[in-house]
Each structure stands twice: as C-alpha cells, then as structure tokens.
Design a protein around this motif. Structure first.
Motif, PDB file in Angstrom:
ATOM      1  N   PRO A 193      19.336  17.879  -9.704  1.00 20.69           N
ATOM      2  CA  PRO A 193      20.668  18.357  -9.309  1.00 20.69           C
ATOM      3  C   PRO A 193      20.994  19.714  -9.928  1.00 20.69           C
ATOM      4  O   PRO A 193      20.827  19.916 -11.134  1.00 20.69           O
ATOM      5  CB  PRO A 193      21.603  17.262  -9.820  1.00 20.69           C
ATOM      6  CG  PRO A 193      20.744  16.059 -10.027  1.00 20.69           C
ATOM      7  CD  PRO A 193      19.403  16.579 -10.404  1.00 20.69           C
ATOM      8  N   GLU A 194      21.474  20.601  -9.102  1.00 20.89           N
ATOM      9  CA  GLU A 194      21.778  21.955  -9.566  1.00 20.89           C
ATOM     10  C   GLU A 194      22.920  21.969 -10.575  1.00 20.89           C
ATOM     11  O   GLU A 194      22.878  22.716 -11.573  1.00 20.89           O
ATOM     12  CB  GLU A 194      22.150  22.849  -8.375  1.00 20.89           C
ATOM     13  CG  GLU A 194      21.082  22.969  -7.306  1.00 20.89           C
ATOM     14  CD  GLU A 194      21.244  21.962  -6.172  1.00 20.89           C
ATOM     15  OE1 GLU A 194      20.620  22.151  -5.115  1.00 20.89           O
ATOM     16  OE2 GLU A 194      22.002  20.973  -6.365  1.00 20.89           O
ATOM     17  N   VAL A 195      23.949  21.144 -10.348  1.00 22.27           N
ATOM     18  CA  VAL A 195      25.121  21.130 -11.228  1.00 22.27           C
ATOM     19  C   VAL A 195      24.726  20.661 -12.624  1.00 22.27           C
ATOM     20  O   VAL A 195      25.106  21.274 -13.637  1.00 22.27           O
ATOM     21  CB  VAL A 195      26.223  20.232 -10.633  1.00 22.27           C
ATOM     22  CG1 VAL A 195      27.375  20.052 -11.624  1.00 22.27           C
ATOM     23  CG2 VAL A 195      26.734  20.813  -9.322  1.00 22.27           C
ATOM     24  N   THR A 196      23.966  19.596 -12.685  1.00 21.41           N
ATOM     25  CA  THR A 196      23.537  19.048 -13.978  1.00 21.41           C
ATOM     26  C   THR A 196      22.724  20.058 -14.765  1.00 21.41           C
ATOM     27  O   THR A 196      22.948  20.272 -15.968  1.00 21.41           O
ATOM     28  CB  THR A 196      22.704  17.776 -13.756  1.00 21.41           C
ATOM     29  OG1 THR A 196      23.468  16.834 -13.002  1.00 21.41           O
ATOM     30  CG2 THR A 196      22.289  17.152 -15.084  1.00 21.41           C
ATOM     31  N   ALA A 197      21.760  20.693 -14.093  1.00 24.86           N
ATOM     32  CA  ALA A 197      20.874  21.631 -14.784  1.00 24.86           C
ATOM     33  C   ALA A 197      21.619  22.848 -15.299  1.00 24.86           C
ATOM     34  O   ALA A 197      21.437  23.276 -16.446  1.00 24.86           O
ATOM     35  CB  ALA A 197      19.750  22.053 -13.838  1.00 24.86           C
ATOM     36  N   LEU A 198      22.478  23.437 -14.455  1.00 26.58           N
ATOM     37  CA  LEU A 198      23.194  24.636 -14.880  1.00 26.58           C
ATOM     38  C   LEU A 198      24.132  24.338 -16.035  1.00 26.58           C
ATOM     39  O   LEU A 198      24.205  25.107 -17.004  1.00 26.58           O
ATOM     40  CB  LEU A 198      23.970  25.226 -13.701  1.00 26.58           C
ATOM     41  CG  LEU A 198      24.713  26.532 -13.985  1.00 26.58           C
ATOM     42  CD1 LEU A 198      23.759  27.621 -14.457  1.00 26.58           C
ATOM     43  CD2 LEU A 198      25.472  27.003 -12.736  1.00 26.58           C
ATOM     44  N   ALA A 199      24.840  23.219 -15.983  1.00 27.09           N
ATOM     45  CA  ALA A 199      25.762  22.868 -17.068  1.00 27.09           C
ATOM     46  C   ALA A 199      25.010  22.629 -18.371  1.00 27.09           C
ATOM     47  O   ALA A 199      25.452  23.052 -19.447  1.00 27.09           O
ATOM     48  CB  ALA A 199      26.576  21.635 -16.680  1.00 27.09           C
ATOM     49  N   ALA A 200      23.869  21.939 -18.289  1.00 24.10           N
ATOM     50  CA  ALA A 200      23.101  21.626 -19.496  1.00 24.10           C
ATOM     51  C   ALA A 200      22.584  22.895 -20.165  1.00 24.10           C
ATOM     52  O   ALA A 200      22.695  23.059 -21.394  1.00 24.10           O
ATOM     53  CB  ALA A 200      21.946  20.696 -19.142  1.00 24.10           C
ATOM     54  N   TYR A 201      22.028  23.806 -19.385  1.00 24.31           N
ATOM     55  CA  TYR A 201      21.464  25.011 -19.987  1.00 24.31           C
ATOM     56  C   TYR A 201      22.535  26.034 -20.341  1.00 24.31           C
ATOM     57  O   TYR A 201      22.319  26.868 -21.219  1.00 24.31           O
ATOM     58  CB  TYR A 201      20.385  25.601 -19.084  1.00 24.31           C
ATOM     59  CG  TYR A 201      19.090  24.815 -19.187  1.00 24.31           C
ATOM     60  CD1 TYR A 201      18.298  24.929 -20.319  1.00 24.31           C
ATOM     61  CD2 TYR A 201      18.702  23.935 -18.190  1.00 24.31           C
ATOM     62  CE1 TYR A 201      17.121  24.199 -20.454  1.00 24.31           C
ATOM     63  CE2 TYR A 201      17.527  23.200 -18.297  1.00 24.31           C
ATOM     64  CZ  TYR A 201      16.748  23.332 -19.436  1.00 24.31           C
ATOM     65  OH  TYR A 201      15.588  22.599 -19.573  1.00 24.31           O
TER      66      TYR A 201
END
Length: 539
Positions: A193-201
């Motif tokens: 998921p794009e949202v999960t990855a961007l928020a995490a990094y």
C-alpha cells in the motif's frame, strides 16, 4: 538563459518572516519518459508543421543552465525521475532501457523511481537497469518475496545533505502494477500500500533528522483535477477503504507532513501545481515522452525549514518544452543516444502503408486508431469479433506514408494475439463486467454494442450485434484478443480461465498484425461507425 521568475503560490508564512535567512532548492524533474530520449516532432503543437524536440540532449542543455544558476546562487539542486523511463520507443524498448539509462547516467540524475512499465519485459530488466544506474533506484513499497522472505526490491529513500539542510526523497510505485503487468513479469514481487509505505518512511526520515521530505511517486495526478477533487472529498467522507491510494491527490491528502510531492504515471502536465487544502502539500507533474522538463525553485526558511513559496523557470508555469531550436542538443548526450540507435533501428523507416487522413485516438467511445487496430486483429486471426484495451494504444498515425516505426509508436508493447471460441452469452457477460469495472470501454471490431450506464449492473448492454445481426446467446463466436486481456487485466477476469485455449495461436504480435493489415489494405481511410456507443449516466 532567459529566466522568467514569478511567485507561483501564496506564501505560507507572514511578511515579517521573509526577513529571516532563506535557502532554496532547485528541482528538475521528469516522468513517463517512455524512451523519449531521442529527437522527435512536436505534433501535439502543430500536426502539419511540427517543431523539433531535442529529447534528452536538449534537456541536458537546459539542465546545465539551471545547474549553473543554482551554483551561482548557492542553492541545492536535484534531478530525478518518477518512473516509466524506457518502454515506448524503438531506442528505449529494443535496448531494454540501456540507451535511456546511459543518457541518465551522463545527465547525472540523483534518483529514479520504479514505474509499472519498468516490468513490461520482466523483472530482470529493472534489475539490470538498477545495476547500470550511477544513482539510487527508489521504491518504498515494492518487495522481493523470493525464498519466503520479504526484502526491499529497491532502495526506499535517499538522503541528500546540503550543508545546513537535509533533504529526503521517498520513492513510491503504484500498487496498480499488479493489475497492469503480466503475472510472470512480476513474479515473487509484492506491491504494498502506497499510504502505509509513505507514512512509515516519512517517520523514519524525521527520526534521522531530515528537514525536507519529498515524495517521488509513480502515482499520477489526474486528467480532470476538479472531478478527482470531488471524488476525493466523497471517499474521505465515506471513510478510506484501504491503505492503497487511487491517485496522487489521495496520497497527498492521506499522508500529512510531506513538503513536496512529484507525481508520474498519468501523462498530463500541471503548469501550476495542485496544493492540497488540508495538508498543504504542493503536487507537481509533467507531460510524458520526454517532451518537457519540470523546473522549479523552492524557498525555505532556513531556521524553521518550512516552505515559503516557489518560482517556476518560465512565464507560463513549471514545464518547459524541450524545443531543439531553443535548447540545442548537447553533443555528448546526442552521441550516446545516436550510437545505440544506429544499432537497433535498421529497417524501421521503410514504407509499409499509406493513410489518406490522420488516424487518431480522438473519441470518447471509439476512435479511428482503435478501429484500425481491431480490424487488423480480426482480419489476421479470422475472428468474428476482436477486442483490445484502450490504454495500450499510445499515439496516432499521421496522414501520408506509414512506417514500422509509426506503428511501433502506436503499439510499443510486445503484446501477442490469441483467438478462442466463446458463446454469445459469455460475450454479453464479459462486456457487462467491463462496464461495471469502469473506464472508457474497449476498442472493438466485428460488432456493435450500446451501453446504457443508467441501467442496473448486469443490464447495461442494451444492444449487441455480431456481424450485423443480433447476437445469439447459445451461438459460438471466434473472439480475437491480446495476451494482456487474456491475463484478466482491465476488467477481463472472465478470460483468464480460457487463456490456455488461446495459447495455441499466441506468437502473432499485435503490432505485426497491424503492419500486415496496412500493407494489404493501403491506402486506408477509416471511419467511425458507431461500433461502441454509451448512453445514460451511472446511477
């Protein structure tokens, strides 16, 4: 260089803050180059007398000028790409991206984000290009699952140090790659998921002391920003259904704390950025096929590291068209590209047909270009009907002489054809599923169909004829289509169980069928004949 600067957005801080020390970052950005590194004609500007575009060699000339400006001003400088770098032209596809990557290395890119079309020729191709690259390949949400473990397929982010300021770039690849690519080409890869990855990094980079975070996304800004805005508001009110983002609008809204977002995947340029009114993230995107360079200078408060505003490098906005008379081709880049071209493009400019009129993709339902392609498919494999998706048809054919190069530019993907026998009832259900899936329909041949979107799901096909006669539910029909649709893509899930039946006739390239058809039937003057019609509005 002519420099036309003007403030492109409302400044985010009060006037009193402007006295504080500032630091600027100059960004040059490309997206969806699709092998467009060579010279070409700007037919989108003037179809009859197109000016010449210089491709990567003209881009290098402009980049050198902007780099010099940044150096003189003691600003930071970044050059990066947000994906789909090679598939789409002869020099790009036939070298499997090697020519494009050589040019990017010469141009000294700082980063490249994986796009979905990087996987069109198999995962081995992006792996090879990643080894070739002299700069980081980014994607925070693509993982290699080989051996039962999950490890990053590419580098999630890169941090650039500019003295007192640290800038982090996070790469995001559309998870829609799973729907757009052949299963074999992305084996053992997971697109998260794009949202999960961007928020995490984002959080990771903040913990590492990064001051400015850039999201570099192969996830597009939409063609119609206001329609997309309405949809965004609607989906937010309904509640987000998953951590996958539909487009870059949604990603910018759902992940606050991103200073700048650069998009790709959708080939529409934004001369003025979209600024999300909630997160205040400005979003940028250029046109595709190497026709332009996005160039912007951003100003930050040196103490707070907050964005104060931005200035484009041209009077009319952030995008500069790479006209070769304005930006003469850089000799070194031109030689790099021309050397490879001479090896792979022999015989592609011979005459194979003639068009009386321009054959375009213009049309909401059918188009001249779509009709010719499907007519060629039906003719080649002697089908009753032929269908293909619209997304694989990439450009138009000019009036006059047609060459294999022209056809390649229309159909750059190495799709093959297959034929299978299905019932009329199967076809009717197939088209009902496609309409329910969404999008703008299909290109077709040998049939006439009327879709009423105001009807309930499963009842929207109100007219369906094959060979000029009403279809018979129990009759058998020979359907010609592509390997891409046989994989179940573009809402064609019903075809997937039948692909082994069509495999017997696979091996005929869609592009070759069109070349043979043009050779046999030229000169051609196609027409629109109402073979796919849509009425009513979706309830």
């Amino acid at each position: 260089m002519r420099r036309f600067f003007y403030i492109a957005a409302l400044l985010l801080l009060t006037v009193s803050v402007h006295a504080a020390p500032t630091w600027s970052l100059v960004v040059c950005h490309t997206n969806d180059v699709h092998g467009g590194v060579d010279s070409s004609e700007a037919t989108f500007m003037n179809p009859e007398h197109p000016p010449q575009l210089g491709g990567a060699a003209s881009a290098q000339r402009l980049i050198n000028q902007i780099k010099q400006y940044a150096l003189e001003k003691r600003s930071g400088f970044l050059l990066f790409d947000t994906g789909d770098i090679f598939q789409g032209t002869l020099v790009g596809t036939k070298t499997k991206g090697e020519a494009v990557m050589r040019a990017m290395n010469e141009m000294q890119y700082d980063a490249w984000v994986l796009g979905n079309h990087e996987f069109d020729l198999g995962r081995e191709v992006p792996e090879m290009l990643m080894r070739m690259a002299d700069f980081p390949t980014l994607s925070a949400n693509v993982f290699d699952t080989s051996g039962g473990t999950m490890k990053p397929f590419a580098q999630p982010y890169v941090i650039k140090n500019y003295g007192p300021v640290k800038v982090g770039i996070i790469g995001i690849t559309t998870a829609g790659t799973v729907r757009a690519a052949f299963e074999e080409n992305i084996r053992n890869l997971y697109f998260g998921p794009e949202v999960t990855a961007l928020a995490a990094y984002r959080d990771t980079l903040r913990q590492k002391g990064v001051d400015i975070i850039i999201a570099a996304c192969h996830l597009g800004l939409p063609y119609d920003r206001w329609e997309a805005w309405d949809n965004l508001e609607k989906h937010e009110k309904e509640g987000w259904k998953s951590d996958y983002a539909r487009d870059a609008f949604e990603l910018a809204r759902r992940v606050p704390g991103i200073d700048l977002l650069f998009a790709g995947d959708i080939h529409v340029g934004y001369q003025e950025p979209w600024v999300d009114p909630v997160t205040h993230t400005p979003c940028f995107q250029g046109y595709g096929r190497g026709t332009n360079l996005l160039c912007v200078e951003f100003e930050f408060d040196l103490q707070t590291k907050k964005l104060m505003g931005w200035k484009p490098f041209a009077e009319d906005g952030t995008l500069i068209t790479l006209l070769s008379d304005r930006f003469p081709r850089d000799r070194k880049i031109a030689e790099t590209i021309d050397t490879v071209k001479s090896r792979v493009e022999v015989g592609w400019d011979e005459k194979i047909g003639e068009a009386i009129i321009p054959i375009t993709r213009t049309g909401e339902n059918e188009s001249l270009m779509g009709n010719v392609i499907c007519d060629a498919m039906q003719w080649k494999l002697k089908g009753d009907i032929a269908i293909t998706n619209k997304g694989g048809v990439r450009t138009d054919l000019p009036a006059g002489t047609i060459t294999p190069r022209d056809v390649f530019n229309v159909l750059p993907f190495d799709n093959t054809l297959g034929a299978l026998t299905v019932t009329g009832q199967f076809l009717k259900e197939l088209f009902e599923d496609k309409v329910a899936y969404g999008g703008s329909g299909l290109y077709v041949s040998g049939m006439k169909i009327v879709i009423d979107r105001s009807k309930p799901r499963g009842e929207r096909v109100v007219t369906f004829e094959v060979g000029g006669k009403p279809y018979l539910p129990d009759a058998n029909y020979r359907l010609v289509t592509t390997d891409y649709l046989l994989e179940g893509n573009s809402g064609m899930d019903k075809l997937t169980p039948l692909r082994s039946q069509a495999a017997v006739e696979s091996g005929t390239f869609m592009r070759d069928a069109v070349i043979e058809y043009l050779n046999e039937h030229s000169p051609i003057k196609p027409k629109l004949d109402g073979r796919w019609t849509t009425i009513g509005n979706t309830p």
